[in-house]
Design a protein around this motif. Structure first.
Motif, mmCIF file in Angstrom:
data_model
loop_
_atom_site.group_PDB
_atom_site.id
_atom_site.type_symbol
_atom_site.label_atom_id
_atom_site.label_comp_id
_atom_site.label_asym_id
_atom_site.label_seq_id
_atom_site.Cartn_x
_atom_site.Cartn_y
_atom_site.Cartn_z
ATOM 1 N N UNK A 150 112.806 -7.035 42.869
ATOM 2 C CA UNK A 150 113.415 -6.183 43.889
ATOM 3 C C UNK A 150 114.933 -6.248 43.818
ATOM 4 N N UNK A 151 115.480 -7.441 43.609
ATOM 5 C CA UNK A 151 116.934 -7.586 43.492
ATOM 6 C C UNK A 151 117.459 -6.822 42.286
ATOM 7 N N UNK A 152 116.780 -6.936 41.146
ATOM 8 C CA UNK A 152 117.213 -6.211 39.948
ATOM 9 C C UNK A 152 117.149 -4.707 40.171
ATOM 10 N N UNK A 153 116.070 -4.259 40.774
ATOM 11 C CA UNK A 153 115.873 -2.825 40.998
ATOM 12 C C UNK A 153 116.952 -2.245 41.908
ATOM 13 N N UNK A 154 117.234 -2.932 43.023
ATOM 14 C CA UNK A 154 118.247 -2.430 43.950
ATOM 15 C C UNK A 154 119.649 -2.541 43.369
ATOM 16 N N UNK A 155 119.904 -3.574 42.571
ATOM 17 C CA UNK A 155 121.228 -3.745 41.963
ATOM 18 C C UNK A 155 121.532 -2.638 40.962
ATOM 19 N N UNK A 156 120.480 -2.061 40.347
ATOM 20 C CA UNK A 156 120.656 -0.984 39.372
ATOM 21 C C UNK A 156 120.715 0.395 40.031
ATOM 22 N N UNK A 157 120.771 0.423 41.357
ATOM 23 C CA UNK A 157 120.888 1.694 42.055
ATOM 24 C C UNK A 157 119.603 2.232 42.618
ATOM 25 N N UNK A 158 118.540 1.486 42.517
ATOM 26 C CA UNK A 158 117.268 1.943 43.057
ATOM 27 C C UNK A 158 117.267 1.933 44.579
ATOM 28 N N UNK A 291 111.690 -14.501 50.556
ATOM 29 C CA UNK A 291 112.780 -14.148 49.645
ATOM 30 C C UNK A 291 112.974 -12.628 49.588
ATOM 31 N N UNK A 292 111.891 -11.866 49.661
ATOM 32 C CA UNK A 292 112.026 -10.407 49.711
ATOM 33 C C UNK A 292 112.759 -9.993 50.991
ATOM 34 N N UNK A 293 112.513 -10.703 52.082
ATOM 35 C CA UNK A 293 113.245 -10.436 53.320
ATOM 36 C C UNK A 293 114.738 -10.643 53.108
ATOM 37 N N UNK A 294 115.111 -11.703 52.377
ATOM 38 C CA UNK A 294 116.532 -11.973 52.129
ATOM 39 C C UNK A 294 117.176 -10.849 51.330
ATOM 40 N N UNK A 295 116.487 -10.355 50.306
ATOM 41 C CA UNK A 295 117.042 -9.281 49.474
ATOM 42 C C UNK A 295 117.206 -8.010 50.290
ATOM 43 N N UNK A 296 116.179 -7.642 51.054
ATOM 44 C CA UNK A 296 116.266 -6.420 51.860
ATOM 45 C C UNK A 296 117.299 -6.550 52.971
ATOM 46 N N UNK A 297 117.395 -7.736 53.573
ATOM 47 C CA UNK A 297 118.417 -7.956 54.603
ATOM 48 C C UNK A 297 119.802 -7.746 54.012
ATOM 49 N N UNK A 301 122.185 -4.734 55.267
ATOM 50 C CA UNK A 301 123.317 -5.206 56.080
ATOM 51 C C UNK A 301 124.647 -4.998 55.361
ATOM 52 N N UNK A 302 124.689 -5.238 54.060
ATOM 53 C CA UNK A 302 125.976 -5.214 53.346
ATOM 54 C C UNK A 302 126.038 -4.201 52.213
ATOM 55 N N UNK A 303 124.932 -3.566 51.876
ATOM 56 C CA UNK A 303 124.942 -2.567 50.817
ATOM 57 C C UNK A 303 124.536 -3.138 49.472
ATOM 58 N N UNK A 304 124.210 -2.227 48.537
ATOM 59 C CA UNK A 304 123.736 -2.653 47.221
ATOM 60 C C UNK A 304 124.797 -3.431 46.456
ATOM 61 N N UNK A 305 126.083 -3.127 46.683
ATOM 62 C CA UNK A 305 127.142 -3.811 45.949
ATOM 63 C C UNK A 305 127.234 -5.294 46.290
ATOM 64 N N UNK A 306 126.664 -5.704 47.422
ATOM 65 C CA UNK A 306 126.761 -7.106 47.835
ATOM 66 C C UNK A 306 125.688 -7.976 47.199
#
Length: 341
Positions: A150-158, A291-297, A301-306
């Protein structure tokens, strides 16, 4: 101040070292003292303790029975510590823990005070290392692997996909619906009773009664202080739902809402996450989906760039599961993870 619970520490080696350091010399002294007393008594009656056919005089029967009792206690002590050492050794060897939890001072004390126990522990540890380790709970590994993907996917703009939350009605989309262990951190007020003893009799009896009453009151006070101090309370397995702005927990028969904007500190460890607020008790959520909660939070809260720099996501970024490490970013992006149950 961090409310993340520290990893559990093994204290059984410290307890064993202290117990054997006290019990072994005491039992050895008792056996030696009883043996010498019986020997002196028999010699005074013209017999020797080494004579197997000697009749125990009535004057020596009391201390002879005491010697037999102490010897029985010693045999039971040696057998119990040896069997315990063997069982603990097998368990720790099978779980691939360090020899004696690498508490070398405690191990040395046990070896000096009860060498037979350390020998059986070493034998059991070797046997345990030959036994296949117990199966690992795959739910934790799968939950962390899902968080990595999930972290990789969101970091790549997903973009995270909404999930179904049966029975939960809200105007916001739901991105996580999982079962997690819920707890709150706060102190409490505990009352306890103090007793007053009135004793009549000899001075020794009165003194003993007063001492026993004082010990009882002190124990009650210590227990009340232990229960009243701040600690994790309301622990329960509950349903947790995450939306872009809130985390909802169904605890004690009602839905509780935790605003993400009110979170002042966010901590993540190997067991779960802790949210600390300005005007409310800290919240702990532990379980495979934490851990998925941490990634989504972090994302909402701070955007994909964070996601690449948020300090609380460091364990997710640095700890890679084999399944996610073997996937390329393109593969992870092409197959977005499901953040639901």
């Amino acid at each position: 101040m961090s409310f993340v619970p520290s990893p559990p520490k093994s204290r059984h080696w410290t307890f064993t070292a202290v117990a054997t350091a006290i019990a072994s010399p005491a039992i050895a002294w008792g056996v030696d003292r009883s043996y010498r007393s019986v020997d002196r008594c028999l010699r005074a009656h013209g017999q020797q303790i080494s004579d197997s056919e000697a009749d125990i005089p009535d004057a020596c029967s009391g201390i002879s029975a005491l010697l037999a009792l102490v010897a029985l206690i010693a045999i039971v002590y040696v057998a119990a510590t040896a069997i315990t050492g063997l069982c603990v050794g097998v368990a720790e060897g099978r779980h691939r823990r360090g020899f004696g939890h690498r508490r070398w001072f405690a191990v040395t004390v046990v070896g000096l005070a009860a060498p037979w126990a350390l020998a059986t522990y070493a034998a059991g540890y070797g046997i345990g290392r030959l036994v296949p380790p117990p199966p690992v709970d795959r739910a934790w590994a799968e939950g962390r692997d899902a968080a990595h993907r999930l972290l990789d996917f969101l970091s790549l703009g997903g973009k995270p996909g909404a999930v179904l939350a049966p029975g939960f009605l809200t105007e916001e989309p739901v991105y996580l619906d999982a079962r997690l262990h819920y707890a709150r951190h706060y102190g409490s007020t505990v009352t306890y009773n103090q007793t007053s003893a009135v004793a009549f009799g000899s001075a020794g009896f009165v003194a003993g009664a007063l001492v026993a009453n004082a010990i009882g009151n002190s124990s009650a006070k210590s227990r009340a202080e232990r229960l009243a101090r701040p600690q994790w309370r309301e622990q329960q397995l509950t349903r947790v739902v995450l939306t872009p702005t809130r985390t909802w927990c169904y605890a004690s028969g009602r839905w509780l809402s935790f605003d993400h904007a009110a979170v002042m500190e966010y901590h993540l460890d190997h067991q779960g996450v802790v949210l600390i607020f300005a005007n409310s008790e800290p919240l702990r959520l532990s379980g495979p989906a934490a851990w998925a909660h941490a990634v989504l939070f972090g994302y909402f809260r701070f955007g994909a760039q964070s996601l690449a720099s948020a300090p609380f996501l460091m364990p997710v970024r640095t700890t890679r599961a084999p399944a996610s490490a073997s996937q390329s970013p393109v593969t992870s992006a092409a197959t977005p993870p499901v953040a639901g149950r």
